[in-house]
Design a protein around this motif. Sequence first.
Motif, short mmCIF file in Angstrom:
data_model
loop_
_atom_site.label_atom_id
_atom_site.label_comp_id
_atom_site.label_asym_id
_atom_site.label_seq_id
_atom_site.Cartn_x
_atom_site.Cartn_y
_atom_site.Cartn_z
N UNK A 93 -30.54 -22.43 -35.39
CA UNK A 93 -31.11 -23.78 -36.58
C UNK A 93 -30.29 -24.31 -37.52
N UNK A 94 -29.29 -23.45 -37.84
CA UNK A 94 -27.96 -24.10 -38.88
C UNK A 94 -27.73 -25.27 -38.37
N UNK A 95 -27.27 -24.83 -36.93
CA UNK A 95 -25.72 -25.42 -36.28
C UNK A 95 -26.87 -27.00 -36.49
N UNK A 96 -27.98 -26.78 -36.03
CA UNK A 96 -29.21 -28.24 -35.98
C UNK A 96 -28.47 -28.65 -36.95
N UNK A 97 -29.62 -28.32 -38.30
CA UNK A 97 -29.26 -28.91 -39.18
C UNK A 97 -28.43 -29.49 -39.67
N UNK A 98 -27.38 -28.63 -39.45
CA UNK A 98 -25.43 -29.26 -40.08
C UNK A 98 -25.79 -30.31 -39.00
N UNK A 99 -25.65 -30.77 -37.58
CA UNK A 99 -25.87 -31.72 -37.14
C UNK A 99 -26.55 -33.28 -37.48
N UNK A 154 -25.16 -36.45 -38.78
CA UNK A 154 -25.50 -37.92 -38.16
C UNK A 154 -26.18 -39.04 -39.19
N UNK A 155 -26.37 -38.26 -40.28
CA UNK A 155 -27.04 -38.84 -41.24
C UNK A 155 -28.40 -39.18 -41.18
N UNK A 156 -29.49 -38.09 -40.80
CA UNK A 156 -30.57 -37.72 -40.75
C UNK A 156 -31.41 -36.49 -41.04
N UNK A 157 -31.14 -36.96 -42.38
CA UNK A 157 -31.47 -35.74 -43.79
C UNK A 157 -33.15 -35.56 -43.87
N UNK A 158 -33.32 -36.43 -43.83
CA UNK A 158 -34.84 -36.25 -43.61
C UNK A 158 -35.35 -35.55 -42.49
N UNK A 159 -35.24 -35.98 -41.25
CA UNK A 159 -34.70 -35.38 -40.48
C UNK A 159 -34.82 -33.47 -40.39
N UNK A 160 -33.14 -33.45 -40.77
CA UNK A 160 -33.23 -31.95 -41.16
C UNK A 160 -33.82 -30.96 -42.11
N UNK A 161 -34.71 -32.25 -42.85
CA UNK A 161 -35.37 -31.75 -44.04
C UNK A 161 -37.01 -30.88 -43.32
N UNK A 162 -37.33 -31.93 -42.22
CA UNK A 162 -38.44 -31.66 -41.74
C UNK A 162 -38.37 -30.34 -40.23
N UNK A 163 -37.34 -30.26 -40.16
CA UNK A 163 -36.65 -29.03 -39.11
C UNK A 163 -36.22 -27.65 -40.37
N UNK A 164 -36.10 -27.37 -41.14
CA UNK A 164 -35.66 -26.78 -42.12
C UNK A 164 -36.99 -26.17 -42.83
#
Length: 77
Positions: free
Chosen positions: A34-40, A44-54
Motif C-alpha cells: 500500500x505504501x508503494x501505491x501511495x508513493x506512486x 504523479x501529483x495525485x496527493x488527494x487521491x493518495x490521502x483517500x487511499x491512505x
Amino acid sequence: MFDNNRLEARIDRLERKLDLIIKHLGLPSQDPTPNEEIDELIRQGKKIHAIKVYRNLTGCGLREAKDAVEARERHLR
C-alpha cells in the motif's frame, strides 16, 4: 500518542528490510505494498487521491491521513 512521522519512518525501514530478506531468499516479489501505491500517487501529483487511499487502508481521519501522506511526500524528496 505516537508521533506519526516516527511511525512512518519505522514502517519504511521495516519494509526495506523485509524486501531485502525476500530478495535474499529468492522468493518471488509480492504485489506493490500500500505504501508503494501511495508513493506512486504522490509522484504523479495525485496527493488527494493518495490521502483517500491512505484513509481507506487505515480508517483514520482526514487530518491524520493528510499529515501521513505529506510526511511520505517529504520522505520521497
